[in-house]
Design a protein around this motif. Sequence first.
Motif, PDB file in Angstrom:
ATOM      1  N   PRO A 181       0.833  -0.762  -0.008  1.00  7.44           N
ATOM      2  CA  PRO A 181       0.152   0.084  -0.628  1.00  7.44           C
ATOM      3  C   PRO A 181       0.763   1.224   0.294  1.00  7.44           C
ATOM      4  CG  PRO A 181      -0.764  -1.644   2.048  1.00  7.44           C
ATOM      5  CD  PRO A 181       0.436  -2.080   0.828  1.00  7.44           C
ATOM      6  N   VAL A 184       0.844   2.486  -3.895  1.00  2.00           N
ATOM      7  CA  VAL A 184      -0.534   3.149  -3.529  1.00  2.00           C
ATOM      8  C   VAL A 184      -0.336   4.360  -4.705  1.00  2.00           C
ATOM      9  CG1 VAL A 184      -2.877   3.275  -3.643  1.00  2.00           C
ATOM     10  CG2 VAL A 184      -1.976   1.172  -2.769  1.00  2.00           C
ATOM     11  N   PRO A 185      -0.503   5.260  -3.865  1.00  3.57           N
ATOM     12  CA  PRO A 185      -0.391   6.579  -3.664  1.00  3.57           C
ATOM     13  C   PRO A 185       0.461   7.520  -4.988  1.00  3.57           C
ATOM     14  CG  PRO A 185       0.047   7.171  -1.385  1.00  3.57           C
ATOM     15  CD  PRO A 185       0.008   5.426  -2.034  1.00  3.57           C
ATOM     16  N   ARG A 193      -4.646   1.938  -9.149  1.00  2.00           N
ATOM     17  CA  ARG A 193      -4.146   2.253  -7.469  1.00  2.00           C
ATOM     18  C   ARG A 193      -5.232   0.816  -7.292  1.00  2.00           C
ATOM     19  NH1 ARG A 193      -4.544   8.669  -6.301  1.00  2.00           N
ATOM     20  NH2 ARG A 193      -2.432   9.221  -7.159  1.00  2.00           N
ATOM     21  N   LEU A 197      -4.079  -2.020  -4.514  1.00  2.00           N
ATOM     22  CA  LEU A 197      -4.414  -2.316  -3.180  1.00  2.00           C
ATOM     23  C   LEU A 197      -5.687  -3.760  -3.032  1.00  2.00           C
ATOM     24  CD1 LEU A 197      -5.294  -1.668  -0.197  1.00  2.00           C
ATOM     25  CD2 LEU A 197      -7.795  -0.262  -1.356  1.00  2.00           C
ATOM     26  N   GLN A 252      -2.621  -0.131   7.259  1.00  4.17           N
ATOM     27  CA  GLN A 252      -1.979   0.212   5.766  1.00  4.17           C
ATOM     28  C   GLN A 252      -3.453   0.499   5.097  1.00  4.17           C
ATOM     29  OE1 GLN A 252       0.365   1.314   5.606  1.00  4.17           O
ATOM     30  NE2 GLN A 252       2.142   0.707   6.048  1.00  4.17           N
ATOM     31  N   ASP A 255      -5.865   2.963   5.875  1.00  5.87           N
ATOM     32  CA  ASP A 255      -5.004   4.407   5.225  1.00  5.87           C
ATOM     33  C   ASP A 255      -4.561   4.614   3.710  1.00  5.87           C
ATOM     34  OD1 ASP A 255      -4.419   4.151   8.114  1.00  5.87           O
ATOM     35  OD2 ASP A 255      -2.009   4.274   7.784  1.00  5.87           O
ATOM     36  N   VAL A 256      -5.428   3.912   2.938  1.00  2.85           N
ATOM     37  CA  VAL A 256      -4.996   4.479   1.636  1.00  2.85           C
ATOM     38  C   VAL A 256      -6.426   3.965   1.003  1.00  2.85           C
ATOM     39  CG1 VAL A 256      -2.334   3.440   1.691  1.00  2.85           C
ATOM     40  CG2 VAL A 256      -4.093   1.497   0.814  1.00  2.85           C
ATOM     41  N   VAL A 260      -9.250   4.787  -3.356  1.00  2.00           N
ATOM     42  CA  VAL A 260      -8.959   4.315  -4.623  1.00  2.00           C
ATOM     43  C   VAL A 260     -10.332   3.690  -4.503  1.00  2.00           C
ATOM     44  CG1 VAL A 260      -7.359   2.429  -4.281  1.00  2.00           C
ATOM     45  CG2 VAL A 260      -6.764   4.678  -3.340  1.00  2.00           C
TER      46      VAL A 260
END
Length: 385
Positions: A181, A184-185, A193, A197, A252, A255-256, A260
């Motif tokens: 992750p 991912v950004p 993305r 994930l 994680q 968080d993302v 997404v």
Amino acid sequence: MVTAAQPLSPPAAPARRVPSVRHLGPNWYACVMGTAVVGTAGAGLPWRAPGLGAVCTALWALSLVLLAVLLVARSLHWRHHRDQARAHLLDPAAAPFYGCLSMALLAVGGGALTVGRDWIGTRAAVALDTVLFGAGTVIGLSAAVAVPYLMAVRHRTEPGQASPVWLLPLVAPMVSAAVGPLLVPHLPPGQPRETLLLACVALFGASLLATLVTLPVIFGRLLTGGPLPLALTPSLFLVLGPLGQSTTAVGQFADVAPGVVPAPYAEGFGVLAVLYGVPVMGFALMWLCLATAHVVRARREGMGFSMTWWSFTFPVGTCVTGSQALARHTGLTAYDGLTVVLYAVLVAAWAVAAVHTARGVVSGALLAGPRPAPGAPRPATARTT
């Protein structure tokens, strides 16, 4: 009748050997894993001491150097000592350590984005992590399939030989799930993305289910077969790896996930981070106490240093990052306190293991041929732990 002596052809040149790496097994990658996690876990502490960031980055840089050195040394091992390398694959005590290569690559790659970018820049950190994450994930999935296959069809193991070492190839995909992750950004928005994930979620599931079917065998052997041999007792800490790493992974994901994946699923990841992480961390703490009691007993009975002492580092480090994730998603200061306590344990364990390893390398004791430990499981070849 005397004839002239025929000139003798020169003897064939002996194969070039590198004796210093003959007994360098895949378990040595644990040094890289343990060093990298001290740096990355320290970066997420709730209370920052002056200079801590520079120290964490320096430890990550050290893990990168160690990784490069070991990759070269292990390449020489395979080139000049293929008999020993193949013997490791056919040894049920050594083959599971091939999962350590994957986790070493992933730990250093994840550290590049966590702390390494302060020195090498974000672009270089992303590039390095991309390469190491890709290689580590492929190797980890290969080990997760190949090692259990070899154990089933080539190795000859008995119920009394079950040990936490069997978890090493199975937990490697979980490390991918936890560090993936971070990338991912840095991917284009949209499907790239979301694909990464959800691929990490799939890796999480593969490792978790494999661990759930293996852990009862290990726990059952411990309860019915008695304590592990002294040299293998530190490996009980390996059970903390999938527990702490899976807690880190779900944190994680949460968080993302916003932006997404669609909103209901993003919120679900936040719920999962707490509802999964809290009970699993509770079990991890219970196992930590159990494993510590076994280690104290083994130490009193004469357990000396071996490379299995690195089991005290990376698994504990995953519990540090797991408690950090729980602190973020619950807001409880209790998890901040737990993070600091576990990190202190991690630093102490790493210092002890690092000092003993350095002494063993300088003296040559750790690179010499292994001596069989009394009461250890019968290996097919020389032990590397």
